[in-house]
Scaffold this motif. Structure first.
Motif, short mmCIF file in Angstrom:
data_model
loop_
_atom_site.label_atom_id
_atom_site.label_comp_id
_atom_site.label_asym_id
_atom_site.label_seq_id
_atom_site.Cartn_x
_atom_site.Cartn_y
_atom_site.Cartn_z
N LEU A 147 54.29 42.77 42.47
CA LEU A 147 55.11 41.58 42.61
C LEU A 147 54.27 40.39 43.03
O LEU A 147 53.68 40.39 44.12
CB LEU A 147 56.22 41.82 43.65
CG LEU A 147 57.04 43.12 43.50
CD1 LEU A 147 58.06 43.23 44.63
CD2 LEU A 147 57.71 43.17 42.14
N SER A 148 54.18 39.39 42.17
CA SER A 148 53.42 38.17 42.47
C SER A 148 51.99 38.52 42.89
O SER A 148 51.46 37.96 43.86
CB SER A 148 54.11 37.36 43.58
OG SER A 148 55.40 36.99 43.18
N GLY A 149 51.37 39.41 42.16
CA GLY A 149 50.02 39.86 42.51
C GLY A 149 48.98 39.47 41.48
O GLY A 149 49.22 38.62 40.61
N TRP A 150 47.82 40.08 41.61
CA TRP A 150 46.73 39.82 40.68
C TRP A 150 45.86 41.07 40.61
O TRP A 150 46.07 42.03 41.35
CB TRP A 150 45.93 38.59 41.11
CG TRP A 150 45.07 38.77 42.33
CD1 TRP A 150 43.75 39.12 42.37
CD2 TRP A 150 45.47 38.61 43.71
NE1 TRP A 150 43.30 39.18 43.67
CE2 TRP A 150 44.33 38.87 44.51
CE3 TRP A 150 46.67 38.26 44.33
CZ2 TRP A 150 44.37 38.80 45.90
CZ3 TRP A 150 46.71 38.21 45.71
CH2 TRP A 150 45.58 38.46 46.49
N HIS A 151 44.88 41.05 39.72
CA HIS A 151 44.01 42.20 39.52
C HIS A 151 42.70 41.98 40.28
O HIS A 151 41.83 41.25 39.81
CB HIS A 151 43.72 42.41 38.03
CG HIS A 151 43.05 43.70 37.71
ND1 HIS A 151 42.68 44.05 36.44
CD2 HIS A 151 42.66 44.73 38.50
CE1 HIS A 151 42.11 45.24 36.45
NE2 HIS A 151 42.08 45.66 37.69
N PRO A 152 42.52 42.60 41.45
CA PRO A 152 41.27 42.41 42.20
C PRO A 152 40.14 43.26 41.62
O PRO A 152 40.38 44.35 41.09
CB PRO A 152 41.65 42.89 43.61
CG PRO A 152 42.67 43.95 43.37
CD PRO A 152 43.46 43.49 42.16
N ALA A 153 38.94 42.74 41.69
CA ALA A 153 37.75 43.45 41.19
C ALA A 153 37.95 43.99 39.77
O ALA A 153 37.67 45.17 39.49
CB ALA A 153 37.38 44.60 42.14
N PRO A 154 38.38 43.15 38.83
CA PRO A 154 38.65 43.64 37.47
C PRO A 154 37.40 44.14 36.75
O PRO A 154 37.51 44.95 35.82
CB PRO A 154 39.25 42.41 36.77
CG PRO A 154 38.70 41.24 37.53
CD PRO A 154 38.62 41.70 38.95
N TRP A 155 36.22 43.67 37.18
CA TRP A 155 34.98 44.08 36.53
C TRP A 155 34.75 45.59 36.65
O TRP A 155 34.05 46.17 35.81
CB TRP A 155 33.80 43.32 37.12
CG TRP A 155 33.67 43.49 38.62
CD1 TRP A 155 33.03 44.49 39.29
CD2 TRP A 155 34.21 42.63 39.62
NE1 TRP A 155 33.13 44.32 40.64
CE2 TRP A 155 33.84 43.19 40.89
CE3 TRP A 155 34.95 41.45 39.60
CZ2 TRP A 155 34.21 42.58 42.09
CZ3 TRP A 155 35.31 40.87 40.80
CH2 TRP A 155 34.95 41.43 42.03
N GLU A 156 35.32 46.20 37.66
CA GLU A 156 35.15 47.64 37.82
C GLU A 156 35.80 48.44 36.68
O GLU A 156 35.44 49.60 36.45
CB GLU A 156 35.73 48.12 39.16
CG GLU A 156 34.98 47.62 40.37
CD GLU A 156 35.48 48.26 41.65
OE1 GLU A 156 36.17 49.31 41.58
OE2 GLU A 156 35.21 47.71 42.73
N PHE A 157 36.74 47.80 35.99
CA PHE A 157 37.48 48.49 34.94
C PHE A 157 37.22 47.89 33.56
O PHE A 157 37.92 48.18 32.60
CB PHE A 157 38.98 48.45 35.26
CG PHE A 157 39.29 48.87 36.66
CD1 PHE A 157 39.40 50.22 36.99
CD2 PHE A 157 39.44 47.93 37.68
CE1 PHE A 157 39.67 50.61 38.29
CE2 PHE A 157 39.71 48.32 38.98
CZ PHE A 157 39.82 49.66 39.28
N ALA A 158 36.19 47.04 33.48
CA ALA A 158 35.89 46.34 32.22
C ALA A 158 35.53 47.29 31.09
O ALA A 158 35.76 46.99 29.92
CB ALA A 158 34.74 45.35 32.44
N GLU A 159 34.97 48.45 31.43
CA GLU A 159 34.59 49.41 30.39
C GLU A 159 35.72 50.39 30.07
O GLU A 159 35.57 51.25 29.19
CB GLU A 159 33.36 50.21 30.85
CG GLU A 159 32.13 49.34 31.14
CD GLU A 159 31.70 48.53 29.93
OE1 GLU A 159 31.74 49.08 28.82
OE2 GLU A 159 31.33 47.35 30.11
N SER A 160 36.83 50.28 30.78
CA SER A 160 37.96 51.17 30.50
C SER A 160 38.56 50.81 29.15
O SER A 160 38.56 49.66 28.72
CB SER A 160 39.04 51.03 31.57
OG SER A 160 38.53 51.39 32.84
N CYS A 161 39.05 51.82 28.46
CA CYS A 161 39.61 51.60 27.14
C CYS A 161 40.85 52.45 26.97
O CYS A 161 41.23 53.22 27.86
CB CYS A 161 38.59 51.93 26.05
SG CYS A 161 38.00 53.63 26.10
#
Length: 230
Positions: free
Chosen positions: A138-152
């Motif tokens: 709710l009204s959030g964001w994705h912290p540290a998205p680079w950790e999941f950049a290789e996820s597919c």
């Protein structure tokens, strides 16, 4: 005194045995877990155990180093203390493990949060080794998205444990604290590997939870409960 304490413990154990689901909710910066109890009671399915911890008090740089409950320090609008984020996620994982140890099935554990708590909820689910029942942001964001950049997109050979976990993101298009763009970016980054993701944009809503969001969460949780009880 000891007899009263033992009787209280017995009642608590009996109540937990009667419960089917566990809902872990994480508040926003400056808030408390208890401040959300009324809402959680309204949206939760029957036989749900509510868990609403309060974050430790610490200095938050973006708010002039004021001391307040916070899951991790926020330096500015784009920078957070990732180490503290990870420490808080470990804490959330420990709650999950305690619930499982008490007999709760992982798929009957749901995590959600608001604002900073929503960001932590998302990160905690993505890094949890247990396949959980649901996530709402709710009204959030994705912290540290680079950790999941290789996820597919999930495949038998490559998949996060919670890539199939039902996920609901709700965000007001009039939110000035956590702009809608952050929510949309969160959705975009998750779509590459989350298979059951739903985004709800709430017209005219600011940085808050209103009746429409309560309704959306209630439907979301009821659907999970129905599926898991089938």
């Amino acid at each position: 005194m000891k007899e009263e304490k033992d009787e209280k413990n017995e009642k608590n154990e009996k109540n937990e045995k009667d419960e089917t689901f566990s809902l872990i909710f994480l508040h926003g910066v400056g808030g408390t877990g208890e401040g959300w109890v009324d809402l959680l009671q309204r949206i939760s399915p029957e036989k749900t155990k509510l868990i609403y911890p309060t974050a430790p008090v610490g200095a938050v740089t973006i708010y002039g180093d004021q001391y307040m409950p916070s899951w991790f320090n926020m330096i500015d609008s784009k920078t957070i203390n990732v180490f503290e984020l990870k420490e808080s996620a470990i804490f959330v994982h420990s709650i999950v493990e305690k619930e499982i140890k008490k007999g709760r099935r992982p798929e009957n554990i749901i995590i959600g949060g608001f604002s900073q708590g929503a960001a932590l909820s998302l990160y905690s689910v993505l890094t949890c080794r247990r396949r959980l029942g649901g996530l709402f942001v709710l009204s959030g964001w994705h912290p540290a998205p680079w950790e999941f950049a290789e996820s597919c997109a999930p495949s038998p050979s490559h998949a996060l444990p919670n890539c199939h976990t039902p996920t609901l993101i709700c965000h007001g298009n009039n939110d000035t604290k956590v702009p809608l763009e952050w929510g949309r970016n969160c959705e975009k980054s998750l779509l590459s590997f989350m298979t059951q993701l739903e985004f709800k944009e709430i017209d005219g809503l600011g940085h808050e939870v209103d009746d429409s969001i309560e309704h959306e969460i209630s439907l979301f949780l009821a659907k999970i409960a129905k599926q898991n009880l089938a």
